[in-house]
Write an enzyme that holds these catalytic residues in place. Sequence first.
Site, PDB file in Angstrom:
ATOM      1  CG  ASP A  26      11.343 -37.195 -12.697  1.00 38.46           C
ATOM      2  OD1 ASP A  26      11.195 -36.023 -12.298  1.00 38.46           O
ATOM      3  OD2 ASP A  26      10.402 -38.021 -12.745  1.00 38.46           O
ATOM      4  CG  HIS A  27      10.780 -35.878 -17.206  1.00 38.37           C
ATOM      5  ND1 HIS A  27      10.992 -37.162 -16.726  1.00 38.37           N
ATOM      6  CD2 HIS A  27       9.455 -35.788 -17.451  1.00 38.37           C
ATOM      7  CE1 HIS A  27       9.831 -37.810 -16.707  1.00 38.37           C
ATOM      8  NE2 HIS A  27       8.895 -36.990 -17.138  1.00 38.37           N
ATOM      9  CB  CYS A  74       9.872 -37.064  -9.189  1.00 40.79           C
ATOM     10  SG  CYS A  74       8.902 -37.723  -7.815  1.00 40.79           S
ATOM     11  N   GLY A  75       7.662 -35.458 -10.098  1.00 35.70           N
ATOM     12  CA  GLY A  75       6.367 -34.807 -10.252  1.00 35.70           C
ATOM     13  C   GLY A  75       5.637 -34.681  -8.924  1.00 35.70           C
ATOM     14  CB  THR A  76       3.994 -37.019  -6.846  1.00 33.65           C
ATOM     15  OG1 THR A  76       4.835 -38.192  -7.002  1.00 33.65           O
ATOM     16  CG2 THR A  76       2.968 -36.983  -7.958  1.00 33.65           C
ATOM     17  N   GLY A  77       7.039 -36.336  -5.815  1.00 37.41           N
ATOM     18  CA  GLY A  77       7.918 -36.662  -4.683  1.00 37.41           C
ATOM     19  C   GLY A  77       7.757 -38.098  -4.229  1.00 37.41           C
ATOM     20  N   GLY A 102       7.488 -41.168  -6.039  1.00 33.41           N
ATOM     21  CA  GLY A 102       8.364 -42.193  -6.633  1.00 33.41           C
ATOM     22  C   GLY A 102       9.775 -42.112  -6.073  1.00 33.41           C
ATOM     23  CG  HIS A 110       8.855 -35.914  15.815  1.00 32.54           C
ATOM     24  ND1 HIS A 110       7.526 -36.084  16.132  1.00 32.54           N
ATOM     25  CD2 HIS A 110       9.283 -34.840  16.538  1.00 32.54           C
ATOM     26  CE1 HIS A 110       7.160 -35.148  17.009  1.00 32.54           C
ATOM     27  NE2 HIS A 110       8.212 -34.377  17.264  1.00 32.54           N
ATOM     28  CG  ASN A 111       9.969 -38.907  11.129  1.00 36.75           C
ATOM     29  OD1 ASN A 111       9.324 -37.937  10.745  1.00 36.75           O
ATOM     30  ND2 ASN A 111       9.412 -39.872  11.858  1.00 36.75           N
ATOM     31  NE  ARG A 165       4.470 -33.531 -13.907  1.00 37.51           N
ATOM     32  CZ  ARG A 165       4.707 -34.678 -14.547  1.00 37.51           C
ATOM     33  NH1 ARG A 165       4.252 -35.828 -14.059  1.00 37.51           N
ATOM     34  NH2 ARG A 165       5.387 -34.676 -15.674  1.00 37.51           N
ATOM     35  NE  ARG A 215       8.081 -37.935  22.351  1.00 35.95           N
ATOM     36  CZ  ARG A 215       8.243 -36.611  22.188  1.00 35.95           C
ATOM     37  NH1 ARG A 215       9.241 -35.988  22.782  1.00 35.95           N
ATOM     38  NH2 ARG A 215       7.412 -35.919  21.419  1.00 35.95           N
ATOM     39  CG  HIS A 216      11.455 -38.182  18.528  1.00 36.56           C
ATOM     40  ND1 HIS A 216      10.165 -38.567  18.254  1.00 36.56           N
ATOM     41  CD2 HIS A 216      11.373 -36.985  19.153  1.00 36.56           C
ATOM     42  CE1 HIS A 216       9.330 -37.637  18.682  1.00 36.56           C
ATOM     43  NE2 HIS A 216      10.040 -36.668  19.238  1.00 36.56           N
TER      44      HIS A 216
HETATM   45  C1  RB5 Z   1       6.809 -38.525 -14.306  1.00 34.26           C
HETATM   46  O1  RB5 Z   1       5.769 -38.347 -15.219  1.00 34.26           O
HETATM   47  C2  RB5 Z   1       6.250 -38.835 -12.912  1.00 34.26           C
HETATM   48  O2  RB5 Z   1       5.601 -40.056 -12.916  1.00 34.26           O
HETATM   49  C3  RB5 Z   1       7.354 -38.800 -11.894  1.00 34.26           C
HETATM   50  O3  RB5 Z   1       7.992 -37.569 -11.932  1.00 34.26           O
HETATM   51  C4  RB5 Z   1       6.963 -38.968 -10.437  1.00 34.26           C
HETATM   52  O4  RB5 Z   1       5.917 -38.119 -10.079  1.00 34.26           O
HETATM   53  C5  RB5 Z   1       6.810 -40.328  -9.928  1.00 34.26           C
HETATM   54  O5  RB5 Z   1       6.586 -40.535  -8.727  1.00 34.26           O
END
Ligand code: RB5
Length: 145
Positions: free
Chosen positions: A7-8, A64-67, A69, A97-98, A108, A131-132
């Site tokens: 995303d952005h 994304c911002g955190t990975g 979502g 393993h996965n 971010r 085993r995995h």
């Molecule tokens: C966008 O602001 C943010 O919510 C998105 O990139 C992401 O971190 C969601 O999980």
Amino acid sequence: MIALGSDHAGYEYKEKIKAMLQELKLSCKDFGTNSKDSTDYPDYAHNVAQAVSSGECDRGILVCGTGVGMAIVANKHKGIRAAVCESSTAARLSRQHNNANILTLGERITGWETAADIVRTFLSTPFDGGRHEQRVEKITKLTNL
Ligand code: RB5
């Protein structure tokens, strides 16, 4: 073929990862986004996950911002094992393993040098099997996903 999406909030890393893959002579398909304009992460996670789930692409990388979502959406698709990784150790173990087939990153959260290392590790580490294998198979047996 590696499916790429962001995303952005993950756009800059997605572009840097694309350049990295080109240097490594690995082919990729870019599912967008194509600018820093605000957009919705589920659209990109869905398209990348579909490409991997259908076999059109072998692996996927989503930023994304955190990975988080991206991983939530991707993991709702059949055969997808998406791993949010903040370290190369997590990336290595997600493969060994996965048998993770999609990597998700948070622009971010994780600095670029670490993110680049995570990508290299994710792409170069094989599944351990053994085993995995039965544990990974149980994911589909129990959830039908
Ligand atoms: C966008 O602001 C943010 O919510 C998105 O990139 C992401 O971190 C969601 O999980």
